[in-house]
Design an enzyme around this catalytic site. Structure first.
Site, PDB file in Angstrom:
ATOM      1  N   HIS A   1     -10.922  13.625  36.127  1.00  0.00           N
ATOM      2  CA  HIS A   1     -11.968  13.937  37.106  1.00  0.00           C
ATOM      3  C   HIS A   1     -11.491  15.083  37.995  1.00  0.00           C
ATOM      4  CE1 HIS A   1     -13.725   9.593  36.752  1.00  0.00           C
ATOM      5  NE2 HIS A   1     -13.772  10.273  35.629  1.00  0.00           N
TER       6      HIS A   1
ATOM      7  N   ASP B   1     -17.237  13.697  31.331  1.00  0.00           N
ATOM      8  CA  ASP B   1     -16.991  15.030  31.896  1.00  0.00           C
ATOM      9  C   ASP B   1     -18.238  15.669  32.490  1.00  0.00           C
ATOM     10  OD1 ASP B   1     -14.340  14.830  31.055  1.00  0.00           O
ATOM     11  OD2 ASP B   1     -14.854  15.611  29.073  1.00  0.00           O
TER      12      ASP B   1
ATOM     13  N   THR C   1      -7.756   9.554  23.692  1.00  0.00           N
ATOM     14  CA  THR C   1      -6.881  10.338  24.566  1.00  0.00           C
ATOM     15  C   THR C   1      -5.410   9.924  24.388  1.00  0.00           C
ATOM     16  OG1 THR C   1      -7.247   8.734  26.316  1.00  0.00           O
ATOM     17  CG2 THR C   1      -8.681  10.673  26.315  1.00  0.00           C
TER      18      THR C   1
ATOM     19  N   ARG D   1      -6.638 -12.167  24.917  1.00  0.00           N
ATOM     20  CA  ARG D   1      -5.861 -12.988  25.875  1.00  0.00           C
ATOM     21  C   ARG D   1      -4.361 -12.781  25.669  1.00  0.00           C
ATOM     22  NH1 ARG D   1     -10.044 -16.751  24.788  1.00  0.00           N
ATOM     23  NH2 ARG D   1      -9.637 -16.091  22.666  1.00  0.00           N
TER      24      ARG D   1
ATOM     25  N   THR E   1      -7.709  15.897  30.542  1.00  0.00           N
ATOM     26  CA  THR E   1      -6.627  14.991  30.157  1.00  0.00           C
ATOM     27  C   THR E   1      -5.860  15.490  28.938  1.00  0.00           C
ATOM     28  OG1 THR E   1      -7.853  13.135  31.075  1.00  0.00           O
ATOM     29  CG2 THR E   1      -6.107  12.574  29.526  1.00  0.00           C
TER      30      THR E   1
ATOM     31  N   GLY F   1     -21.940  25.068  41.152  1.00  0.00           N
ATOM     32  CA  GLY F   1     -20.564  25.550  41.176  1.00  0.00           C
ATOM     33  C   GLY F   1     -19.644  24.378  41.450  1.00  0.00           C
TER      34      GLY F   1
ATOM     35  N   ARG G   1      -8.133  19.544  25.081  1.00  0.00           N
ATOM     36  CA  ARG G   1      -8.880  19.878  23.860  1.00  0.00           C
ATOM     37  C   ARG G   1     -10.164  20.643  24.199  1.00  0.00           C
ATOM     38  NH1 ARG G   1      -9.685  14.006  21.250  1.00  0.00           N
ATOM     39  NH2 ARG G   1      -9.718  13.460  23.445  1.00  0.00           N
ATOM     40  N   PRO G   2     -10.552  21.619  23.324  1.00  0.00           N
ATOM     41  CA  PRO G   2     -11.843  22.272  23.548  1.00  0.00           C
ATOM     42  C   PRO G   2     -12.949  21.224  23.425  1.00  0.00           C
ATOM     43  CG  PRO G   2     -10.715  23.226  21.631  1.00  0.00           C
ATOM     44  CD  PRO G   2      -9.866  22.097  22.120  1.00  0.00           C
ATOM     45  N   ARG G   3     -13.885  21.237  24.346  1.00  0.00           N
ATOM     46  CA  ARG G   3     -14.985  20.268  24.270  1.00  0.00           C
ATOM     47  C   ARG G   3     -16.060  20.780  23.328  1.00  0.00           C
ATOM     48  NH1 ARG G   3     -15.125  19.659  30.830  1.00  0.00           N
ATOM     49  NH2 ARG G   3     -13.434  18.147  31.015  1.00  0.00           N
TER      50      ARG G   3
HETATM   51  P1  GDP Z   1     -15.716  14.325  35.229  1.00  0.00           P
HETATM   52  O1  GDP Z   1     -14.751  13.808  34.222  1.00  0.00           O
HETATM   53  O2  GDP Z   1     -17.096  13.779  35.040  1.00  0.00           O
HETATM   54  O3  GDP Z   1     -15.262  14.171  36.648  1.00  0.00           O
HETATM   55  O4  GDP Z   1     -15.825  15.894  34.952  1.00  0.00           O
HETATM   56  P2  GDP Z   1     -14.601  16.913  34.624  1.00  0.00           P
HETATM   57  O5  GDP Z   1     -13.853  17.144  35.867  1.00  0.00           O
HETATM   58  O6  GDP Z   1     -13.878  16.456  33.416  1.00  0.00           O
HETATM   59  O7  GDP Z   1     -15.426  18.187  34.161  1.00  0.00           O
HETATM   60  C1  GDP Z   1     -16.293  18.863  35.004  1.00  0.00           C
HETATM   61  C2  GDP Z   1     -15.795  20.320  35.179  1.00  0.00           C
HETATM   62  O8  GDP Z   1     -16.837  21.120  35.669  1.00  0.00           O
HETATM   63  C3  GDP Z   1     -14.684  20.475  36.206  1.00  0.00           C
HETATM   64  O9  GDP Z   1     -13.879  21.536  35.814  1.00  0.00           O
HETATM   65  C4  GDP Z   1     -15.423  20.824  37.490  1.00  0.00           C
HETATM   66  O10 GDP Z   1     -14.655  21.574  38.426  1.00  0.00           O
HETATM   67  C5  GDP Z   1     -16.535  21.668  36.946  1.00  0.00           C
HETATM   68  N1  GDP Z   1     -17.796  21.606  37.695  1.00  0.00           N
HETATM   69  C6  GDP Z   1     -18.379  20.518  38.274  1.00  0.00           C
HETATM   70  N2  GDP Z   1     -19.592  20.856  38.757  1.00  0.00           N
HETATM   71  C7  GDP Z   1     -19.783  22.172  38.459  1.00  0.00           C
HETATM   72  C8  GDP Z   1     -20.856  23.095  38.660  1.00  0.00           C
HETATM   73  O11 GDP Z   1     -21.922  22.756  39.182  1.00  0.00           O
HETATM   74  N3  GDP Z   1     -20.682  24.360  38.183  1.00  0.00           N
HETATM   75  C9  GDP Z   1     -19.544  24.763  37.569  1.00  0.00           C
HETATM   76  N4  GDP Z   1     -19.476  26.025  37.145  1.00  0.00           N
HETATM   77  N5  GDP Z   1     -18.515  23.929  37.362  1.00  0.00           N
HETATM   78  C10 GDP Z   1     -18.634  22.644  37.789  1.00  0.00           C
HETATM   79  P1  IMO Z   2     -13.945  11.277  32.022  1.00  0.00           P
HETATM   80  O1  IMO Z   2     -13.864  10.085  32.940  1.00  0.00           O
HETATM   81  C1  IMO Z   2     -14.458  12.705  27.948  1.00  0.00           C
HETATM   82  C2  IMO Z   2     -13.293   9.916  24.758  1.00  0.00           C
HETATM   83  C3  IMO Z   2     -12.177  10.302  23.806  1.00  0.00           C
HETATM   84  C4  IMO Z   2     -12.556   9.491  22.571  1.00  0.00           C
HETATM   85  C5  IMO Z   2     -13.157   8.221  23.145  1.00  0.00           C
HETATM   86  C6  IMO Z   2     -12.195   7.049  23.230  1.00  0.00           C
HETATM   87  O2  IMO Z   2     -13.145  12.437  32.473  1.00  0.00           O
HETATM   88  O3  IMO Z   2     -15.369  11.586  31.711  1.00  0.00           O
HETATM   89  P2  IMO Z   2     -10.079   6.457  24.730  1.00  0.00           P
HETATM   90  O4  IMO Z   2      -8.838   7.232  25.028  1.00  0.00           O
HETATM   91  O5  IMO Z   2     -10.903   6.099  25.914  1.00  0.00           O
HETATM   92  O6  IMO Z   2      -9.843   5.265  23.835  1.00  0.00           O
HETATM   93  O7  IMO Z   2     -10.970   7.469  23.810  1.00  0.00           O
HETATM   94  O8  IMO Z   2     -13.613   8.559  24.463  1.00  0.00           O
HETATM   95  N1  IMO Z   2     -12.924   9.982  26.197  1.00  0.00           N
HETATM   96  C7  IMO Z   2     -13.381  10.898  27.056  1.00  0.00           C
HETATM   97  N2  IMO Z   2     -14.153  11.988  26.858  1.00  0.00           N
HETATM   98  N3  IMO Z   2     -14.078  12.391  29.199  1.00  0.00           N
HETATM   99  C8  IMO Z   2     -13.351  11.253  29.435  1.00  0.00           C
HETATM  100  O9  IMO Z   2     -13.149  10.787  30.671  1.00  0.00           O
HETATM  101  C9  IMO Z   2     -12.906  10.484  28.331  1.00  0.00           C
HETATM  102  N4  IMO Z   2     -12.180   9.346  28.191  1.00  0.00           N
HETATM  103  C10 IMO Z   2     -12.189   9.057  26.884  1.00  0.00           C
HETATM  104  O10 IMO Z   2     -12.181  11.684  23.555  1.00  0.00           O
HETATM  105  O11 IMO Z   2     -13.570  10.123  21.824  1.00  0.00           O
HETATM  106 MG    MG Z   3     -13.421  14.430  32.802  1.00  0.00          MG
END
Ligand code: GDP
Ligand code: IMO
Ligand code: MG
Length: 429
Positions: free
Chosen positions: A44, A16, A133, A147, A303, A417, A306-308
């Protein structure tokens, strides 16, 4: 072979980090975007002229019709979810997604994988819970390693599929019974696979020659990582990991690209940190600052909702991540979330059982580690409209430069942002 133009985007924290947003930015002129590991456990976020999207299995290059998107050999695919995601984009943005292809080597997430994911977690003690997840990722990769998996190629070949399922299903049904779950029949599974063949058959391809041609002719290719190295199955906080390798090395393997063809590696890191799920997380905050990061940063899973867990930037972990991935350029995201913090801390080492550690140890020691912090003065200024390095307040620049030094890697992108244009570029000469 000529000169290459293969860029990788990987998470250098616990996931994230903002990978989707960075891939979306870099994909505007990419000819090929490849997801190389993971499945629809990804969330994403992409915000562009069509709206705001939480992409799970679809690569973040889908919005450019000129870009070909491949869900690569190293991934695990849930076709129902892929279909649902495409439908959502069609109804909300009016976009017909026709530029996604699936490598026939990708493994298929079957209904029993999803059922078993939830059930296995149920058997673990509170401390042992991974907090997956529940998308069936772990069980699907386990079958691949054993396999016992079904690949996209298998659903294209009904005879072979029957043979595979006859071998696999008795074992899966034993597992389902063990957890008190409903068993599945051959007919049901064949029916599902026939549906998927109908929906996606035209898009299941042998991606290897396509990718090779693109690499060798110098086309711009982006590898889109899922999750971050701290949940890598070898180098992350095992067993609280995902069942694949979200590293550049995983990218070479999962896409089918030789390591020497990678030209640039963008490591995405938040200016603080977050983690979803179980396992050690040394800089986690349980105080007001943690809640403030969660509130301002909207830190809730894309996905699972949940609170991070939120905490300060861990420079030791990030330095490890940059080395392991050979990161050439860091993209530092969410700097703006720190705009109202008077003091900002960065972890520069750990104390474990009275001993100082300057490097990232194995999980068991991470569980006992106490972070050592360096404190920085905040800038207490809104940065969301900054577009050039010089626009940033002095203390923000100092903070970014300090992180750069601690990670031993150039910070090329600073994001202030979520929108496409809220990005500062510092050339990496
Ligand atoms: P990813 O899984 O790595 O693609 O990231 P996520 O989408 O799960 O989480 C990133 C969150 O931060 C999303 O809600 C984005 O819209 C937001 N975001 C990304 N870059 C920025 C930033 O520079 N500033 C702020 N305020 N939000 C951002
Ligand atoms: P993006 O791509 C944050 C975490 C789950 C769990 C562990 C294993 O958005 O960064 P899984 O379902 O893969 O077997 O879970 O990994 N997890 C993530 N945490 N962002 C994700 O994806 C995640 N994908 C899985 O919370 O601890
Ligand atoms: Mg993410």
């Amino acid at each position: 072979m000529g000169s290459y133009n293969v860029n990788a985007v990987v998470g250098v924290q616990w996931g994230d980090e903002g990978k989707g947003r960075i891939v979306d930015y870099l994909a505007s002129d990419a000819e090929l975007v490849i997801r190389f590991q993971g499945g629809d456990n990804a969330g994403h976020t992409v915000i562009n002229e069509y709206g705001k999207f939480g992409l799970h299995i679809l690569p973040s290059g889908i919005f450019n019709p000129e870009t070909m998107n491949i869900v690569g050999a190293g991934t695990v695919v849930n076709f129902d979810r892929m279909h649902e995601e495409m439908e959502n984009i069609r109804t909300s943005a009016g976009l017909e997604i026709d530029n996604v292809f699936i490598d026939e080597r990708a493994h298929i997430i079957m209904p029993y994988h999803m059922a078993l994911d939830g059930a296995e977690e149920g058997k673990r003690s509170e401390k042992e819970k991974i907090g997956t997840t529940k998308r069936g990722i772990g069980p699907c990769y386990s079958d691949k390693a054993a396999r016992m998996g079904i690949r996209a190629a298998d659903i294209m070949d009904p005879e072979r599929l029957v043979e595979r399922l006859k071998l696999i299903l008795p074992k899966k049904n034993r597992d389902l019974e063990y957890y008190g779950l409903e068993t599945v029949t051959l007919e049901e599974m064949l029916g599902k696979c026939a549906q998927w063949r109908e929906m996606f058959g035209d898009h299941i391809i042998d991606a290897a020659p396509v990718i090779r041609e693109a690499v060798e002719s110098g086309k711009k290719i982006l590898l889109e990582g899922q999750l971050g190295i701290m949940r890598d199955n070898d180098w992350g906080i095992y067993p609280y990991t995902t069942s694949s390798n979200p590293t550049v090395a995983g990218g070479c393997n999962g896409a089918g690209i030789p390591p020497r063809c990678i030209s640039k590696v963008v490591g995405v890191a938040k200016a603080y940190s977050t983690s979803v799920g179980g396992g050690p997380y040394m800089t986690e905050l349980f105080d007001e600052d943690g809640q403030k990061l969660r509130d301002i940063g909207h830190e809730y899973g894309v996905t699972t909702g949940r609170p991070r867990r939120c905490g300060w930037f861990d420079a030791v972990a990030a330095d490890f991540a940059c080395f392991m991935n050979g990161v050439t350029d860091v993209a530092l995201t969410k700097l703006d979330v720190l705009d109202t913090f008077e003091k900002i801390k960065v972890c520069t080492g750990y104390m474990i059982d009275g001993e100082y550690f300057s490097y990232l140890p194995e999980t068991r020691l991470q569980e006992r580690a106490k972070p050592i912090y360096e404190t920085f003065d905040g800038w207490m200024t809104d940065t969301t409209s900054c577009r050039k390095w010089e626009d940033l307040p002095e203390n923000a620049r100092k903070y970014v430069l300090a992180l750069e030094k601690l990670m031993n890697t150039h910070i090329t992108y600073v994001s202030v942002g979520p929108e496409r244009d809220q990005l500062i570029i510092r050339e990496n000469n």
